[in-house]
Design a protein around this motif. Structure first.
Motif, PDB file in Angstrom:
ATOM      1  N   ALA A   1       1.055  -1.155   0.097  1.00 13.87           N
ATOM      2  CA  ALA A   1       0.039  -0.110   0.018  1.00 13.87           C
ATOM      3  C   ALA A   1       0.931   1.253  -0.143  1.00 13.87           C
ATOM      4  CB  ALA A   1      -0.775   0.025   1.350  1.00 13.87           C
ATOM      5  N   GLY A   2       0.485   2.174  -0.675  1.00 11.22           N
ATOM      6  CA  GLY A   2       1.213   3.436  -0.685  1.00 11.22           C
ATOM      7  C   GLY A   2       0.590   4.367  -2.010  1.00 11.22           C
ATOM      8  N   LEU A   3       0.875   5.481  -1.831  1.00 10.28           N
ATOM      9  CA  LEU A   3       0.337   6.314  -3.089  1.00 10.28           C
ATOM     10  C   LEU A   3       1.164   6.235  -4.384  1.00 10.28           C
ATOM     11  CD1 LEU A   3      -0.279   9.854  -1.296  1.00 10.28           C
ATOM     12  CD2 LEU A   3      -1.824   7.941  -1.868  1.00 10.28           C
ATOM     13  N   LEU A   4       0.620   6.464  -5.614  1.00 12.10           N
ATOM     14  CA  LEU A   4       1.531   6.347  -6.712  1.00 12.10           C
ATOM     15  C   LEU A   4       2.846   6.914  -6.502  1.00 12.10           C
ATOM     16  CD1 LEU A   4       0.802   4.791  -9.361  1.00 12.10           C
ATOM     17  CD2 LEU A   4       0.343   7.276 -10.213  1.00 12.10           C
ATOM     18  N   GLY A   5       3.645   6.303  -6.919  1.00 10.63           N
ATOM     19  CA  GLY A   5       5.117   6.812  -6.825  1.00 10.63           C
ATOM     20  C   GLY A   5       5.685   6.517  -5.440  1.00 10.63           C
ATOM     21  N   SER A   6       5.116   5.780  -4.607  1.00 12.87           N
ATOM     22  CA  SER A   6       5.954   5.436  -3.360  1.00 12.87           C
ATOM     23  C   SER A   6       6.837   4.430  -3.462  1.00 12.87           C
ATOM     24  CB  SER A   6       4.765   5.050  -2.287  1.00 12.87           C
ATOM     25  OG  SER A   6       3.971   3.907  -2.740  1.00 12.87           O
ATOM     26  N   GLY A   7       6.929   3.791  -4.669  1.00 14.73           N
ATOM     27  CA  GLY A   7       7.756   2.666  -4.480  1.00 14.73           C
ATOM     28  C   GLY A   7       7.153   1.055  -4.952  1.00 14.73           C
TER      29      GLY A   7
ATOM     30  N   GLU B   1      -1.812  -3.529  -9.609  1.00 12.41           N
ATOM     31  CA  GLU B   1      -2.989  -2.990  -9.773  1.00 12.41           C
ATOM     32  C   GLU B   1      -3.979  -3.854 -10.862  1.00 12.41           C
ATOM     33  OE1 GLU B   1      -4.070  -0.210  -8.766  1.00 12.41           O
ATOM     34  OE2 GLU B   1      -2.594   1.125  -8.060  1.00 12.41           O
ATOM     35  N   PRO B   2      -4.247  -5.056 -10.558  1.00 11.78           N
ATOM     36  CA  PRO B   2      -5.107  -5.722 -11.394  1.00 11.78           C
ATOM     37  C   PRO B   2      -6.509  -5.275 -11.501  1.00 11.78           C
ATOM     38  CG  PRO B   2      -4.906  -6.819  -9.040  1.00 11.78           C
ATOM     39  CD  PRO B   2      -4.072  -5.587  -9.237  1.00 11.78           C
ATOM     40  N   THR B   3      -6.951  -4.521 -10.731  1.00  6.94           N
ATOM     41  CA  THR B   3      -8.242  -3.907 -10.833  1.00  6.94           C
ATOM     42  C   THR B   3      -8.629  -2.536 -11.335  1.00  6.94           C
ATOM     43  OG1 THR B   3      -8.471  -3.320  -8.531  1.00  6.94           O
ATOM     44  CG2 THR B   3      -9.046  -5.801  -9.053  1.00  6.94           C
ATOM     45  N   ARG B   4      -7.366  -1.849 -11.794  1.00  8.47           N
ATOM     46  CA  ARG B   4      -7.294  -0.395 -12.060  1.00  8.47           C
ATOM     47  C   ARG B   4      -8.175  -0.203 -13.345  1.00  8.47           C
ATOM     48  NH1 ARG B   4      -1.758   2.317 -12.876  1.00  8.47           N
ATOM     49  NH2 ARG B   4      -2.060   2.467 -10.445  1.00  8.47           N
ATOM     50  N   GLY B   5      -9.188   0.853 -13.119  1.00  2.85           N
ATOM     51  CA  GLY B   5      -9.801   1.179 -14.364  1.00  2.85           C
ATOM     52  C   GLY B   5     -10.648   0.342 -14.964  1.00  2.85           C
TER      53      GLY B   5
ATOM     54  N   ILE C   1      -0.858  -5.299  -5.501  1.00  3.72           N
ATOM     55  CA  ILE C   1      -0.695  -4.000  -5.255  1.00  3.72           C
ATOM     56  C   ILE C   1      -2.019  -3.153  -5.592  1.00  3.72           C
ATOM     57  CG2 ILE C   1       0.279  -1.767  -6.289  1.00  3.72           C
ATOM     58  CD1 ILE C   1       2.798  -3.491  -6.355  1.00  3.72           C
ATOM     59  N   SER C   2      -2.663  -2.395  -5.059  1.00  9.67           N
ATOM     60  CA  SER C   2      -3.803  -1.507  -5.391  1.00  9.67           C
ATOM     61  C   SER C   2      -3.725  -0.230  -4.842  1.00  9.67           C
ATOM     62  CB  SER C   2      -5.007  -2.173  -4.948  1.00  9.67           C
ATOM     63  OG  SER C   2      -6.130  -1.263  -5.363  1.00  9.67           O
ATOM     64  N   SER C   3      -4.123   0.952  -5.460  1.00 11.34           N
ATOM     65  CA  SER C   3      -4.262   2.261  -5.201  1.00 11.34           C
ATOM     66  C   SER C   3      -5.340   2.446  -4.201  1.00 11.34           C
ATOM     67  CB  SER C   3      -4.376   3.294  -6.059  1.00 11.34           C
ATOM     68  OG  SER C   3      -3.116   3.294  -6.802  1.00 11.34           O
TER      69      SER C   3
END
Length: 514
Positions: free
Chosen positions: A299-305, A435-439, A465-467
């Protein structure tokens, strides 16, 4: 929207009102307002798909708007390209520096604006002027040196110097610190502060919260193409910013039963254990482990690594520190092929560029991983292909259930199901899902979440991983929390709610124990 108090007496240098942009089937921006004042650093915030890039491209003349008005310097503008935006005083420095690496520093600074004498470029004057612009930014660089011989940090400062040649009133910095170390960031911030003091309006895009709060005066938050609000930095605590950026999960998904309470036996040897794995400029050394049947969330914001970490685990990028153990044995994973041979699968967040092959059929996409693992000389029999394809189309609910349909014609959710089927067909012991469920729509999202739960219950180890932080807490038993390209701690999903996770991401003291 909150009332802004940072610059109440000045007229905005940029005023965007009711900006609407549509793409086929997508409302990218929905009546977004944005203002930028002289002598301020203004951060544009939002997760992937929020509309940040689209808004910037509207301001820089890359996209025309379907609705709304753009005013720069008090004049209504209709930009027909980037040159028109630059002529109005709007300049952009991108994350990937858009300069000519094979030319000298001086040539890049003065490109298109070289002093001339007798109809020819006066090179001595060109380098003298380039040096003057660089020195105005506190930079002393040999203007005759080739640009490619310098670090990314210096190249970005050269791009900013070029903006001063263009007499930019508005400077857009798009992820300028993504490849910089701390000392380089400080050098850049010193330049930004000088430009702000000189009255330049700076639009700053970054996913590093620490940097946003260090350098910015105001924030604009976008989510799903809509304006959430404009705020002064002082009035918006980090936890509130994170909440405004990510929003809340839809009721349909909230109703999905949690699987994070399932007990995992951690007295055994983990499927994977990485210790101190890192890469200079991308990720500070981090530890992560995952056990049989466990889902470990990142978990973490986009760009967190987040993505940087899993790419090192998969061998897509090569680590320069740490080690990886699989089933207790130390291994070197220097390429994806080595990871696949060790029964690790990786589904990239960029399914269009690094996943689905749009011009191949659904069937061809599904069998691709198995065929690649076997090699070109051991062709899958047609009966084997048909059996695999039929199994995963049915198991994952791919719609339409047509193996001969081009994958590029499927919806995003069904493309993601096909990609998941490709990797499951290789019989991995660990699957990394970025991000398998993004968009994708709610129904497809729920299908994939249920499948992940089912697979882990059957013993597959999963890194997820998911935002969407609620999704991570629902799916994973443990959560590794990332911020500013470092792992800042690890939490138990059972003992952590959404508000606690948001607060941890925003406020966790990097120096304290997890």
């Amino acid at each position: 929207m909150s009332t802004d108090t940072a610059v109440p007496t000045l007229a905005p240098v940029v005023e965007m009102t009711g900006i609407t942009i549509r793409f086929p089937g997508v409302l990218a921006l929905d009546q977004v307002d944005f203002s930028l004042y002289p002598g301020e650093v203004h951060a544009l915030m939002g997760e992937n798909g929020a509309g940040k890039s689209t808004l910037i491209k509207a301001l820089t003349g890359v996209y025309s708007v379907d609705g709304g008005t753009i005013t720069v310097g008090g004049v209504d503008r209709v930009f027909d390209g980037t040159a028109a935006a630059q002529a109005a005083g709007v300049s952009t420095v991108y994350q990937e520096v858009n300069l000519c690496a094979n030319l000298s520093v001086g040539e890049n600074v003065m490109l298109g604006h070289e002093p001339r004498r007798g109809g020819r470029i006066d090179w001595k004057a060109t380098h003298r002027e380039a040096g003057r612009h660089l020195e105005s930014l506190g930079q002393h660089v040999d203007t005759r040196s080739i640009l490619s011989s310098h670090s990314i940090a210096v190249q970005q400062l050269v791009a900013i110097a070029r903006a001063t040649v263009l007499d930019a009133k508005v400077l857009i910095l798009d992820e300028p610190t993504s490849s910089l170390d701390r000392d380089e960031v400080e050098r850049l911030f010193a330049v930004i502060r000088d430009l702000r003091a000189a009255g330049v309006a700076i639009l700053f895009v970054s996913h590093f919260l620490d940097q946003i709060y260090e350098i910015s005066d105001r924030l604009t938050v976008l989510r799903n193409g809509s304006l959430v609000g404009q705020y002064t930095v002082a009035e918006l605590p980090r936890a509130e910013l994170v909440t405004k950026m990510i929003g809340r999960e839809l009721d349909e998904l909230t109703a999905l039963a949690s699987v994070s309470s399932r007990t995992i036996d951690r007295d055994t040897t983990p499927v994977l254990r990485a210790t101190g794995i890192g890469r200079r400029g991308q990720l500070q050394p981090a530890d992560i482990s995952v056990y049989e049947g466990e889902v470990v969330g990142i978990a973490g914001l986009l760009g967190s690594g987040r993505t940087e970490l899993v790419r090192l685990l998969y061998g897509a990028d090569r680590a320069d520190s740490g080690q990886v153990e699989l089933a207790g044995s130390t291994v070197k994973l220097n390429s994806p092929r080595q990871a696949i041979d060790n029964r690790i699968a990786f589904s990239s967040e960029n399914r269009r560029a690094e996943g689905i092959i749009a011009d191949l059929t659904v069937a061809e996409n599904i069998v691709l991983g198995v065929q690649a693992k076997r090699g070109a000389l051991r062709k899958l029999r047609r009966s084997e292909q048909d059996a695999l394809v039929s199994e995963y189309i049915e198991a994952l609910g791919v719609r339409p259930a047509d193996p001969n349909m081009l994958a590029g014609n499927l919806s995003g959710g069904n493309q993601q199901k096909v990609l998941l089927g490709r990797w499951l067909a290789t019989a991995p012991e660990l699957i990394i899902l970025d991000e398998p469920t993004r968009g994708i729509d709610v129904g497809a999202k729920a299908d994939i979440q249920r499948k992940v739960a089912e697979l882990s219950s059957a013993g597959l180890a999963v890194i997820f991983i998911s935002s969407e932080l609620e999704e991570v807490l629902r799916i994973a038993q443990r959560v590794v929390v990332m911020r500013d390209r470092r792992a800042i701690g690890e939490l138990s999903s059972q003992d952590t709610d959404l508000d606690q996770l948001i607060d941890y991401i925003a406020n966790k003291d990097e120096g304290s124990a997890a």
